[in-house]
Scaffold this motif. Sequence first.
Motif, PDB file in Angstrom:
ATOM      1  N   UNK A  45       0.800  -1.214   0.000  1.00  0.00           N
ATOM      2  CA  UNK A  45       0.000   0.000   0.000  1.00  0.00           C
ATOM      3  C   UNK A  45       0.836   1.268   0.000  1.00  0.00           C
ATOM      4  N   UNK A  46       0.195   2.431  -0.164  1.00  0.00           N
ATOM      5  CA  UNK A  46       0.900   3.712  -0.318  1.00  0.00           C
ATOM      6  C   UNK A  46       1.925   4.030   0.751  1.00  0.00           C
ATOM      7  N   UNK A  47       1.636   3.668   2.015  1.00  0.00           N
ATOM      8  CA  UNK A  47       2.569   3.974   3.093  1.00  0.00           C
ATOM      9  C   UNK A  47       3.837   3.133   3.018  1.00  0.00           C
ATOM     10  N   UNK A  48       3.842   2.091   2.183  1.00  0.00           N
ATOM     11  CA  UNK A  48       4.998   1.194   2.077  1.00  0.00           C
ATOM     12  C   UNK A  48       5.697   1.283   0.721  1.00  0.00           C
ATOM     13  N   UNK A  49       5.216   2.144  -0.174  1.00  0.00           N
ATOM     14  CA  UNK A  49       5.814   2.210  -1.517  1.00  0.00           C
ATOM     15  C   UNK A  49       7.325   2.436  -1.445  1.00  0.00           C
ATOM     16  N   UNK A  50       7.758   3.305  -0.570  1.00  0.00           N
ATOM     17  CA  UNK A  50       9.186   3.613  -0.475  1.00  0.00           C
ATOM     18  C   UNK A  50      10.022   2.472   0.066  1.00  0.00           C
ATOM     19  N   UNK A  51       9.375   1.493   0.698  1.00  0.00           N
ATOM     20  CA  UNK A  51      10.096   0.335   1.245  1.00  0.00           C
ATOM     21  C   UNK A  51      10.168  -0.821   0.250  1.00  0.00           C
ATOM     22  N   UNK A  52       9.276  -0.835  -0.733  1.00  0.00           N
ATOM     23  CA  UNK A  52       9.227  -1.941  -1.694  1.00  0.00           C
ATOM     24  C   UNK A  52      10.503  -1.976  -2.532  1.00  0.00           C
ATOM     25  N   UNK A  53      10.894  -0.796  -3.021  1.00  0.00           N
ATOM     26  CA  UNK A  53      12.145  -0.652  -3.776  1.00  0.00           C
ATOM     27  C   UNK A  53      12.887   0.552  -3.206  1.00  0.00           C
ATOM     28  N   UNK A  54      13.633   0.358  -2.119  1.00  0.00           N
ATOM     29  CA  UNK A  54      14.254   1.489  -1.407  1.00  0.00           C
ATOM     30  C   UNK A  54      15.163   2.349  -2.278  1.00  0.00           C
ATOM     31  N   UNK A  55      15.842   1.748  -3.242  1.00  0.00           N
ATOM     32  CA  UNK A  55      16.761   2.524  -4.083  1.00  0.00           C
ATOM     33  C   UNK A  55      16.043   3.283  -5.184  1.00  0.00           C
ATOM     34  N   UNK A  56      14.996   2.689  -5.743  1.00  0.00           N
ATOM     35  CA  UNK A  56      14.314   3.293  -6.884  1.00  0.00           C
ATOM     36  C   UNK A  56      13.127   4.157  -6.468  1.00  0.00           C
ATOM     37  N   UNK A  57      12.437   3.756  -5.400  1.00  0.00           N
ATOM     38  CA  UNK A  57      11.221   4.446  -4.995  1.00  0.00           C
ATOM     39  C   UNK A  57      11.386   5.207  -3.682  1.00  0.00           C
ATOM     40  N   UNK A  58      12.610   5.571  -3.338  1.00  0.00           N
ATOM     41  CA  UNK A  58      12.867   6.203  -2.035  1.00  0.00           C
ATOM     42  C   UNK A  58      12.117   7.521  -1.868  1.00  0.00           C
ATOM     43  N   UNK A  59      11.837   8.223  -2.975  1.00  0.00           N
ATOM     44  CA  UNK A  59      11.139   9.499  -2.872  1.00  0.00           C
ATOM     45  C   UNK A  59       9.706   9.328  -2.380  1.00  0.00           C
ATOM     46  N   UNK A  60       9.114   8.152  -2.618  1.00  0.00           N
ATOM     47  CA  UNK A  60       7.759   7.896  -2.126  1.00  0.00           C
ATOM     48  C   UNK A  60       7.700   7.997  -0.604  1.00  0.00           C
ATOM     49  N   UNK A  61       8.852   7.778   0.044  1.00  0.00           N
ATOM     50  CA  UNK A  61       8.935   7.807   1.510  1.00  0.00           C
ATOM     51  C   UNK A  61       9.619   9.059   2.026  1.00  0.00           C
ATOM     52  N   UNK A  62      10.638   9.523   1.304  1.00  0.00           N
ATOM     53  CA  UNK A  62      11.476  10.611   1.816  1.00  0.00           C
ATOM     54  C   UNK A  62      11.373  11.917   1.043  1.00  0.00           C
ATOM     55  N   UNK A  63      10.610  11.926  -0.039  1.00  0.00           N
ATOM     56  CA  UNK A  63      10.502  13.139  -0.847  1.00  0.00           C
ATOM     57  C   UNK A  63       9.799  14.262  -0.100  1.00  0.00           C
ATOM     58  N   UNK A  64      10.205  15.491  -0.359  1.00  0.00           N
ATOM     59  CA  UNK A  64       9.616  16.656   0.311  1.00  0.00           C
ATOM     60  C   UNK A  64       8.735  17.475  -0.622  1.00  0.00           C
ATOM     61  N   UNK A  65       8.607  17.011  -1.883  1.00  0.00           N
ATOM     62  CA  UNK A  65       7.772  17.720  -2.862  1.00  0.00           C
ATOM     63  C   UNK A  65       6.806  16.718  -3.501  1.00  0.00           C
ATOM     64  N   UNK A  66       6.051  16.038  -2.661  1.00  0.00           N
ATOM     65  CA  UNK A  66       5.204  14.954  -3.134  1.00  0.00           C
ATOM     66  C   UNK A  66       3.775  15.420  -3.452  1.00  0.00           C
TER      67      UNK A  66
END
Length: 279
Positions: A45-66
């Motif tokens: 789910x959306x809250x875990x997108x950044x954990x699924x592919x930490x290198x490629x999808x890291x902005x889903x978790x750590x981005x500041x302009x989402x």
Amino acid sequence: MAKLSSLVLIFGLLTTLVLLTSYQAMSQEVEDESEFNYDEESEKGPQHWGDIKPNEWFLCKNGTMQSPIDLSNKTVKIVSNLGVLQINYNPSNATLKNRGHDIKLELIANTSSLQINGTRYILKQLHWHSPSEHTINGKRFDLELHLVHQTPSGKTAVIGVLYKTGLIPDPFLALLTKDLVAISNSTGAERAVGVVDPRLTNFNRIHYYRYMGSLTTPACTQNITWTVVKEVKSVTKEQIELLQVAVHDESNTNARPLQPLNNRLVQLNYFGPALGPTA
């Protein structure tokens, strides 16, 4: 020495090509619907997108302009200098695809464009989210159309159009009804739909919100120029239900939760009477 210089030049060109290709790949939405979903209770789910592919999808978790965000009168700066949207849309052959997490209409020819600050973005595809991803003063609507534009270098600009359920069908979706029915039950199904005219989306080009955000699907790439039309259009319940069939997690939703504004500038290009507490 000349040979060394040539090798350095070739290496530099190859590096540039790789970086450009990587940037373009990151600016694309994920096509594989099995990699993520919109179920809040799911590990995908959306809250875990950044954990699924930490290198490629890291902005889903750590981005500041989402994206998406709430477009609130309390934080929006009203301006009148952005001007009328410079859109030049024309007919093109198109393919309709069930991506599992949404329905995408891909334009074959580069016949339509949007110009922002002198940069020309080509309209590549359209897709729908239900309910809407962006909200206005906290109000979520029933549907949101995204018109995705790109430059050859991979810069992206998206126009968002909001809809509420009513008796009047959306004319653009109405033209695709037969094709939507044909692919609605099969993830990955594609169907050539012939010539479509994006001008039939027919949205207001004068009153719109503008801010810098991200893709609302992985990889959540940032520095996306967002234009969200202020006018809310009409769509029927049946049209929305036909689009919802595509969502693979059976939650009948494909809207990412709201993201923090983080002090970003949000402008509203507006001519008219003063805005009240709601837009």
